[in-house]
Design a protein around this motif. Structure first.
Motif, PDB file in Angstrom:
ATOM      1  N   ILE A   1      33.030  57.687  52.324  1.00  0.00           N
ATOM      2  CA  ILE A   1      34.064  56.745  51.901  1.00  0.00           C
ATOM      3  C   ILE A   1      34.510  56.968  50.465  1.00  0.00           C
ATOM      4  CG2 ILE A   1      33.269  54.929  53.479  1.00  0.00           C
ATOM      5  CD1 ILE A   1      32.100  53.558  50.867  1.00  0.00           C
ATOM      6  N   GLU A   2      35.673  56.392  50.163  1.00  0.00           N
ATOM      7  CA  GLU A   2      36.179  56.297  48.791  1.00  0.00           C
ATOM      8  C   GLU A   2      36.473  54.824  48.536  1.00  0.00           C
ATOM      9  OE1 GLU A   2      39.655  58.768  48.729  1.00  0.00           O
ATOM     10  OE2 GLU A   2      38.497  60.616  48.785  1.00  0.00           O
ATOM     11  N   LEU A   3      36.210  54.370  47.305  1.00  0.00           N
ATOM     12  CA  LEU A   3      36.466  52.992  46.924  1.00  0.00           C
ATOM     13  C   LEU A   3      37.530  52.968  45.842  1.00  0.00           C
ATOM     14  CD1 LEU A   3      35.830  49.928  46.859  1.00  0.00           C
ATOM     15  CD2 LEU A   3      33.995  50.462  45.231  1.00  0.00           C
ATOM     16  N   TYR A   4      38.568  52.165  46.066  1.00  0.00           N
ATOM     17  CA  TYR A   4      39.674  52.024  45.125  1.00  0.00           C
ATOM     18  C   TYR A   4      39.780  50.571  44.667  1.00  0.00           C
ATOM     19  CZ  TYR A   4      41.350  56.607  46.557  1.00  0.00           C
ATOM     20  OH  TYR A   4      41.448  57.955  46.798  1.00  0.00           O
ATOM     21  N   LEU A   5      40.207  50.397  43.422  1.00  0.00           N
ATOM     22  CA  LEU A   5      40.567  49.092  42.900  1.00  0.00           C
ATOM     23  C   LEU A   5      42.066  49.136  42.671  1.00  0.00           C
ATOM     24  CD1 LEU A   5      39.692  46.289  41.939  1.00  0.00           C
ATOM     25  CD2 LEU A   5      39.394  47.272  39.651  1.00  0.00           C
ATOM     26  N   GLU A   6      42.783  48.231  43.326  1.00  0.00           N
ATOM     27  CA  GLU A   6      44.240  48.252  43.246  1.00  0.00           C
ATOM     28  C   GLU A   6      44.767  46.945  42.671  1.00  0.00           C
ATOM     29  OE1 GLU A   6      45.951  49.423  47.002  1.00  0.00           O
ATOM     30  OE2 GLU A   6      45.104  51.435  46.810  1.00  0.00           O
ATOM     31  N   ASP A   7      45.744  47.069  41.777  1.00  0.00           N
ATOM     32  CA  ASP A   7      46.497  45.920  41.287  1.00  0.00           C
ATOM     33  C   ASP A   7      47.722  45.805  42.185  1.00  0.00           C
ATOM     34  OD1 ASP A   7      44.834  45.412  39.011  1.00  0.00           O
ATOM     35  OD2 ASP A   7      45.794  47.087  37.990  1.00  0.00           O
ATOM     36  N   VAL A   8      47.945  44.602  42.723  1.00  0.00           N
ATOM     37  CA  VAL A   8      49.064  44.404  43.641  1.00  0.00           C
ATOM     38  C   VAL A   8      49.926  43.235  43.193  1.00  0.00           C
ATOM     39  CG1 VAL A   8      47.815  45.362  45.629  1.00  0.00           C
ATOM     40  CG2 VAL A   8      47.745  42.890  45.202  1.00  0.00           C
ATOM     41  N   GLU A   9      51.195  43.343  43.536  1.00  0.00           N
ATOM     42  CA  GLU A   9      52.108  42.224  43.341  1.00  0.00           C
ATOM     43  C   GLU A   9      52.183  41.470  44.657  1.00  0.00           C
ATOM     44  OE1 GLU A   9      56.808  41.276  42.524  1.00  0.00           O
ATOM     45  OE2 GLU A   9      55.999  43.202  41.810  1.00  0.00           O
ATOM     46  N   LEU A  10      51.898  40.183  44.609  1.00  0.00           N
ATOM     47  CA  LEU A  10      51.900  39.336  45.799  1.00  0.00           C
ATOM     48  C   LEU A  10      53.325  38.924  46.163  1.00  0.00           C
ATOM     49  CD1 LEU A  10      48.893  37.086  44.735  1.00  0.00           C
ATOM     50  CD2 LEU A  10      48.847  39.056  46.275  1.00  0.00           C
ATOM     51  N   PRO A  11      53.531  38.436  47.379  1.00  0.00           N
ATOM     52  CA  PRO A  11      54.871  38.019  47.794  1.00  0.00           C
ATOM     53  C   PRO A  11      55.494  36.950  46.897  1.00  0.00           C
ATOM     54  CG  PRO A  11      53.447  38.210  49.703  1.00  0.00           C
ATOM     55  CD  PRO A  11      52.572  38.387  48.485  1.00  0.00           C
ATOM     56  N   ASN A  12      54.661  36.154  46.213  1.00  0.00           N
ATOM     57  CA  ASN A  12      55.196  35.112  45.331  1.00  0.00           C
ATOM     58  C   ASN A  12      55.451  35.606  43.904  1.00  0.00           C
ATOM     59  OD1 ASN A  12      52.633  35.323  44.262  1.00  0.00           O
ATOM     60  ND2 ASN A  12      52.026  33.209  44.721  1.00  0.00           N
ATOM     61  N   GLY A  13      55.277  36.928  43.673  1.00  0.00           N
ATOM     62  CA  GLY A  13      55.530  37.514  42.363  1.00  0.00           C
ATOM     63  C   GLY A  13      54.318  37.567  41.454  1.00  0.00           C
ATOM     64  N   LYS A  14      53.244  36.877  41.798  1.00  0.00           N
ATOM     65  CA  LYS A  14      52.018  36.925  41.000  1.00  0.00           C
ATOM     66  C   LYS A  14      51.274  38.217  41.317  1.00  0.00           C
ATOM     67  CE  LYS A  14      51.558  31.965  40.569  1.00  0.00           C
ATOM     68  NZ  LYS A  14      50.695  30.802  40.680  1.00  0.00           N
ATOM     69  N   THR A  15      50.255  38.531  40.530  1.00  0.00           N
ATOM     70  CA  THR A  15      49.468  39.743  40.767  1.00  0.00           C
ATOM     71  C   THR A  15      48.039  39.378  41.130  1.00  0.00           C
ATOM     72  OG1 THR A  15      48.883  39.963  38.431  1.00  0.00           O
ATOM     73  CG2 THR A  15      50.864  41.142  39.192  1.00  0.00           C
ATOM     74  N   SER A  16      47.367  40.346  41.786  1.00  0.00           N
ATOM     75  CA  SER A  16      45.974  40.175  42.178  1.00  0.00           C
ATOM     76  C   SER A  16      45.329  41.546  42.265  1.00  0.00           C
ATOM     77  CB  SER A  16      45.890  39.448  43.529  1.00  0.00           C
ATOM     78  OG  SER A  16      44.559  39.099  43.824  1.00  0.00           O
ATOM     79  N   LYS A  17      44.041  41.568  42.478  1.00  0.00           N
ATOM     80  CA  LYS A  17      43.302  42.823  42.633  1.00  0.00           C
ATOM     81  C   LYS A  17      42.795  42.932  44.067  1.00  0.00           C
ATOM     82  CE  LYS A  17      41.960  43.530  37.866  1.00  0.00           C
ATOM     83  NZ  LYS A  17      42.883  44.601  37.595  1.00  0.00           N
ATOM     84  N   ARG A  18      42.746  44.149  44.570  1.00  0.00           N
ATOM     85  CA  ARG A  18      42.221  44.423  45.909  1.00  0.00           C
ATOM     86  C   ARG A  18      41.207  45.563  45.809  1.00  0.00           C
ATOM     87  NH1 ARG A  18      44.047  40.044  46.860  1.00  0.00           N
ATOM     88  NH2 ARG A  18      45.930  39.627  48.064  1.00  0.00           N
ATOM     89  N   GLU A  19      40.044  45.368  46.426  1.00  0.00           N
ATOM     90  CA  GLU A  19      39.044  46.430  46.545  1.00  0.00           C
ATOM     91  C   GLU A  19      39.232  47.043  47.930  1.00  0.00           C
ATOM     92  OE1 GLU A  19      35.502  44.171  45.988  1.00  0.00           O
ATOM     93  OE2 GLU A  19      35.882  43.854  43.861  1.00  0.00           O
ATOM     94  N   ILE A  20      39.555  48.330  47.971  1.00  0.00           N
ATOM     95  CA  ILE A  20      39.920  48.996  49.219  1.00  0.00           C
ATOM     96  C   ILE A  20      38.970  50.165  49.479  1.00  0.00           C
ATOM     97  CG2 ILE A  20      41.750  50.214  50.491  1.00  0.00           C
ATOM     98  CD1 ILE A  20      42.590  47.370  49.753  1.00  0.00           C
TER      99      ILE A  20
END
Length: 183
Positions: free
Chosen positions: A20-39
């Protein structure tokens, strides 16, 4: 872009392992705010429903370190880079169980944990299952015990939580449905 989609703003690889590979992603949510995702990126896998002429499902008992217990599962394995799922399924069936078949029919593909991983499992069912005359060879770090169980035994294994993974539970339920429908 669909109103539910998340736009990736930045992606950082945190870990690259053998599987596996593990990524940390910064995403823009549908409401315009941002969040982090561990993928977790995974190459994908196959799983095989193998039913003998005696109407028994071929399974393996295997210690699973992540669970710290022995589980009973259908034969399965990860895709090798560039390998077709059908090729992987035939190889894994022979390696893990010593069985071969005349034909593998694709049934369905499904994501195992879409909230954080992209692993896609391709489920096959055998036709013309038979014990191989050649000795099967497990991977060097793989230790399994072969089982052949009736539908009733498989349902008991689910109840006892010896079968405790989604692909195997799905396989048993598929078998049960086909049996109830007389197919």
């Amino acid at each position: 872009m669909d109103q539910l989609e998340e736009k990736t703003l930045h992606s950082e690889k945190l870990f690259e392992g053998r599987i596996i590979e593990l990524y940390l992603e910064d995403v823009e949510l549908p409401n315009g705010k941002t969040s982090k995702r561990e993928i977790i990126k995974h190459p994908g896998a196959v799983a095989i429903i193998a039913i003998t002429d005696e109407n028994k499902m071929v399974m393996v008992r295997q210690y699973r370190k992540a669970m710290e217990k022995i589980l009973v599962e259908i034969p399965a394995g990860k895709l090798e880079k560039g390998e077709k799922a059908m090729v992987t399924a035939k190889r894994e069936l022979q390696e893990e169980t010593g069985y071969t078949c005349d034909e593998l029919e694709p049934l369905i593909s499904f994501y195992t944990s879409p909230g954080f991983a992209d692993e896609l499992v391709h489920l096959f069912i055998t036709k013309g299952l038979r014990k191989d005359t050649e000795e099967h060879q497990l991977d060097e770090d793989e230790f399994v015990e072969l089982l052949e169980v009736t539908l009733e035994e498989a349902l008991e294994l689910i109840e006892k939580k010896d079968i405790y993974d989604a692909k195997t539970a799905y396989a048993v339920q598929y078998w049960q449905m086909k049996t109830l429908l007389g197919k």
